[in-house]
Design a protein around this motif. Structure first.
Motif, PDB file in Angstrom:
ATOM      1  N   ASP A  65       1.972  -8.695 -19.133  1.00 12.42           N
ATOM      2  CA  ASP A  65       2.205 -10.102 -18.795  1.00 12.42           C
ATOM      3  C   ASP A  65       3.632 -10.516 -19.139  1.00 12.42           C
ATOM      4  O   ASP A  65       4.254 -11.308 -18.430  1.00 12.42           O
ATOM      5  N   ASN A  66       4.138 -10.015 -20.259  1.00  9.76           N
ATOM      6  CA  ASN A  66       5.507 -10.324 -20.707  1.00  9.76           C
ATOM      7  C   ASN A  66       6.172  -9.018 -21.130  1.00  9.76           C
ATOM      8  O   ASN A  66       5.529  -8.146 -21.716  1.00  9.76           O
ATOM      9  N   TRP A  67       7.478  -8.906 -20.870  1.00  5.50           N
ATOM     10  CA  TRP A  67       8.237  -7.706 -21.195  1.00  5.50           C
ATOM     11  C   TRP A  67       9.387  -8.060 -22.117  1.00  5.50           C
ATOM     12  O   TRP A  67      10.019  -9.104 -21.946  1.00  5.50           O
ATOM     13  N   GLU A  68       9.650  -7.193 -23.095  1.00 10.07           N
ATOM     14  CA  GLU A  68      10.736  -7.419 -24.051  1.00 10.07           C
ATOM     15  C   GLU A  68      11.648  -6.209 -24.089  1.00 10.07           C
ATOM     16  O   GLU A  68      11.196  -5.067 -24.017  1.00 10.07           O
ATOM     17  N   ALA A  69      12.940  -6.472 -24.226  1.00 16.64           N
ATOM     18  CA  ALA A  69      13.936  -5.410 -24.209  1.00 16.64           C
ATOM     19  C   ALA A  69      13.926  -4.598 -25.498  1.00 16.64           C
ATOM     20  O   ALA A  69      13.803  -5.147 -26.585  1.00 16.64           O
ATOM     21  N   LEU A  70      14.051  -3.271 -25.331  1.00 14.01           N
ATOM     22  CA  LEU A  70      14.220  -2.370 -26.467  1.00 14.01           C
ATOM     23  C   LEU A  70      15.652  -1.841 -26.545  1.00 14.01           C
ATOM     24  O   LEU A  70      16.198  -1.665 -27.622  1.00 14.01           O
ATOM     25  N   HIS A  71      16.242  -1.535 -25.389  1.00 14.53           N
ATOM     26  CA  HIS A  71      17.573  -0.936 -25.364  1.00 14.53           C
ATOM     27  C   HIS A  71      18.257  -1.233 -24.037  1.00 14.53           C
ATOM     28  O   HIS A  71      17.606  -1.310 -23.006  1.00 14.53           O
ATOM     29  N   THR A 102      13.583 -13.936 -31.210  1.00 14.34           N
ATOM     30  CA  THR A 102      13.222 -14.629 -29.985  1.00 14.34           C
ATOM     31  C   THR A 102      12.962 -13.585 -28.915  1.00 14.34           C
ATOM     32  O   THR A 102      13.835 -12.750 -28.656  1.00 14.34           O
ATOM     33  N   PRO A 103      11.783 -13.568 -28.304  1.00 15.22           N
ATOM     34  CA  PRO A 103      11.515 -12.594 -27.247  1.00 15.22           C
ATOM     35  C   PRO A 103      12.564 -12.692 -26.142  1.00 15.22           C
ATOM     36  O   PRO A 103      12.971 -13.776 -25.761  1.00 15.22           O
ATOM     37  N   ALA A 104      13.019 -11.544 -25.672  1.00 15.77           N
ATOM     38  CA  ALA A 104      14.036 -11.520 -24.630  1.00 15.77           C
ATOM     39  C   ALA A 104      13.827 -10.311 -23.737  1.00 15.77           C
ATOM     40  O   ALA A 104      13.434  -9.241 -24.203  1.00 15.77           O
ATOM     41  N   THR A 105      14.076 -10.473 -22.445  1.00 16.04           N
ATOM     42  CA  THR A 105      13.932  -9.366 -21.502  1.00 16.04           C
ATOM     43  C   THR A 105      15.194  -8.518 -21.443  1.00 16.04           C
ATOM     44  O   THR A 105      15.198  -7.455 -20.838  1.00 16.04           O
ATOM     45  N   THR A 106      16.292  -8.972 -22.062  1.00 17.07           N
ATOM     46  CA  THR A 106      17.531  -8.203 -22.102  1.00 17.07           C
ATOM     47  C   THR A 106      18.097  -8.236 -23.518  1.00 17.07           C
ATOM     48  O   THR A 106      17.728  -9.087 -24.321  1.00 17.07           O
TER      49      THR A 106
END
Length: 143
Positions: free
Chosen positions: A65-71, A101-105
């Motif tokens: 549902d939600n994606w978060e950046a690792l690298h 803070t959750p972030a996609t990048t």
């Protein structure tokens, strides 16, 4: 130990990518907390003056549902005409308890201090054009 390691291709295909792309998610086996992310260009980068390519490895904690950046892997015009390879090891078992803070990048070439979720995927973004022919793999394992 059963399922101690999983190696998967991210599925970028074999042709040059010139538009934003997201790979099909890869399931992470339960208990796997280490990811080795390898990304290479199988053909020379095609980047003009202000063109950039960003590939972000992402994870999910809620079944996609939600994606978060690792690298983030960042290439710019300074690498035009080359075929660079990048590799990073992400150890999700050493994550701190600091608020985030959750972030996609994440910032260029940065690694986020986050645990490994249930799935992984990669996104490709271009700034001002450009193109890349990519081969990406992830290997997950128990720590």
């Amino acid at each position: 130990m059963k399922n101690a390691r999983l190696v998967k291709d991210l599925g970028f295909g074999s042709t040059e990518i010139v538009a934003a792309t997201t790979t099909t998610p890869i399931l992470v086996p339960q208990g796997h907390t280490v990811v080795v992310f390898t990304l290479r260009n199988t053909a020379a980068l095609d980047l003009e003056a202000t063109e950039e390519v960003d590939v972000t490895l992402q994870t999910t904690y809620d079944d996609g549902d939600n994606w978060e950046a690792l690298h983030n892997v960042h290439w710019d015009n300074g690498e035009d005409g080359t075929s660079p390879t990048r590799q990073v090891v992400i150890n999700g078992s050493t994550v701190t308890s600091a608020a985030y803070t959750p972030a996609t990048t994440v910032a260029d070439d940065a690694v986020a201090d986050r645990a490994i979720g249930t799935e992984l995927r990669a996104t490709v973004a271009f700034t001002n054009g450009g193109g890349a022919t990519l081969k990406g793999t992830v290997m997950t394992s128990v720590s």
